[in-house]
Design an enzyme around this catalytic site. Sequence first.
Site, short mmCIF file in Angstrom:
data_model
loop_
_atom_site.label_atom_id
_atom_site.label_comp_id
_atom_site.label_asym_id
_atom_site.label_seq_id
_atom_site.Cartn_x
_atom_site.Cartn_y
_atom_site.Cartn_z
N ARG A 28 0.85 -1.20 0.00
CA ARG A 28 0.00 0.00 0.00
C ARG A 28 0.88 1.25 0.00
O ARG A 28 0.65 2.20 -0.76
CB ARG A 28 -0.93 -0.01 1.22
N ARG A 99 -6.80 -15.72 -12.21
CA ARG A 99 -7.41 -15.09 -11.04
C ARG A 99 -8.21 -13.88 -11.52
O ARG A 99 -7.70 -13.02 -12.23
CB ARG A 99 -6.33 -14.67 -10.03
N SER A 146 -11.04 -7.47 -0.41
CA SER A 146 -10.82 -6.09 0.04
C SER A 146 -9.75 -5.40 -0.78
O SER A 146 -9.68 -4.17 -0.81
CB SER A 146 -10.42 -6.09 1.52
N GLN A 147 -8.90 -6.19 -1.48
CA GLN A 147 -7.85 -5.57 -2.29
C GLN A 147 -8.42 -4.77 -3.46
O GLN A 147 -7.81 -3.79 -3.89
CB GLN A 147 -6.89 -6.64 -2.80
N ASP A 292 -6.42 -14.96 5.72
CA ASP A 292 -5.07 -15.45 5.42
C ASP A 292 -4.50 -16.36 6.50
O ASP A 292 -3.50 -17.05 6.27
CB ASP A 292 -4.11 -14.28 5.18
N LYS A 319 -7.25 -17.30 -4.32
CA LYS A 319 -5.88 -16.94 -3.93
C LYS A 319 -4.89 -17.62 -4.88
O LYS A 319 -5.25 -18.02 -5.98
CB LYS A 319 -5.63 -17.34 -2.47
N ARG A 366 1.67 -19.80 1.56
CA ARG A 366 1.04 -20.08 2.85
C ARG A 366 0.82 -21.59 3.07
O ARG A 366 0.74 -22.05 4.21
CB ARG A 366 -0.27 -19.31 3.00
#
EC number: 2.5.1.19
Length: 411
Positions: A28, A99, A146-147, A292, A319, A366
């Site tokens: 950001r 995506r 939210s991105q 996440d 994701k 992850r």
Amino acid sequence: MDILLNILADKKINEKITISGSKSESNRLLILQKLFPEITIENLSDSDDSVHMQHALSTKEELVDIGHAGTAMRFLTSYFAVNDGRETVLTGSHRMQNRPIEILVNALRDLGAEITYEDKEGYPPIRIKGKKITKDKVQINGNVSSQYISSLLLIASKLENGLEIELIGKITSVPYINMTLSLLTQLGIENTFEGNLIKVHPKKNIAKQIVVVESDWSSASYFYSIAASLAIGSTIQLSAYKRESLQGDSCLAEIYQHFGVTTTFGDHFITLKKEKECNKEVLEIDLKNAPDIAQTIAVTCFSESIACNLTGLHTLKIKETDRLVALEDELTKLGANISVTNESLQLEKSTEIKENIAIKTYNDHRMAMAFAPLALKVPLKILDAEVVTKSYQKFWDDMQQIGIQIKEVKR
């Protein structure tokens, strides 16, 4: 690179680990720094995603390839859309090209942006012709990633008339929206978030300032998972963290109390301590504000023989991989009884963990890191282990510092 992880000889440890700056905050701030050069950033994330972001913001080439970096894809889409006079083709890895980006593209088009698809409708690569945008109102579903919303918020103050975003329906991942707005406030950019309306006022310049990025709470999750399996009295100190965090994943401190792990806040660090054994039968938690950490929590529950019902996970389908299906497949290999839907995961209490299972990582950082703490219980193999660099360059070094034995092996 495939690696074999072996269990700790001594389950009682006291270690100190320094973790890189938050990828979410860093990416950001990198966009905001490009819009407002008055910003100096310290403790920037060393993740692959942030490296890709820095390269994309500095290159003058028309073709910009951001690899697997989903955050960069979304934030850069809006950034290049308002970069007046520049034409950019934004692309990424094979997975990135599958995506979806359509919701964000449609919102930008509604504002007057000029964006077209180079191949498959609704997906990267996309061609962006940067232009001046004067419209100041847009609608977008509140239950999307939210991105998408943060992407619009990051450029909002540089629009001639600012921007008002109306969020339609239920809003998810609110902490990540609030993170973006808090950073804007910190920089002196006026904004409000009331009900379903977010408004960001225009701002031409800001005061010179240094912004220190807090370390990544998502990265801390793997040490919480480790702490849950350690002997009582074990401690792990992590830096640099603060009590009043902008990151939604800071809810870890509360969640891991269920596993007997307490969190003490010091001066820019936290100390995790295994205080007691977990006596909880079933963990039920809504992770819509922190999806996440779902993989970490699911693996911890399996490791500690706790059933769980995790909800609010609908964003995990898009994701780096379909994380719910990936969790189901890999935990099943280890002996778990697990079922998933499009937005939830149910895990029954386990009685044993199978040894020497090879965990697929699906190009998802992850997956590798969430399963690594199981090495405190059984030896296991992690395939394509280098994938962790997407968000955490030193992960395997830090695992070795904790005491987990790591050996590179041939497949």
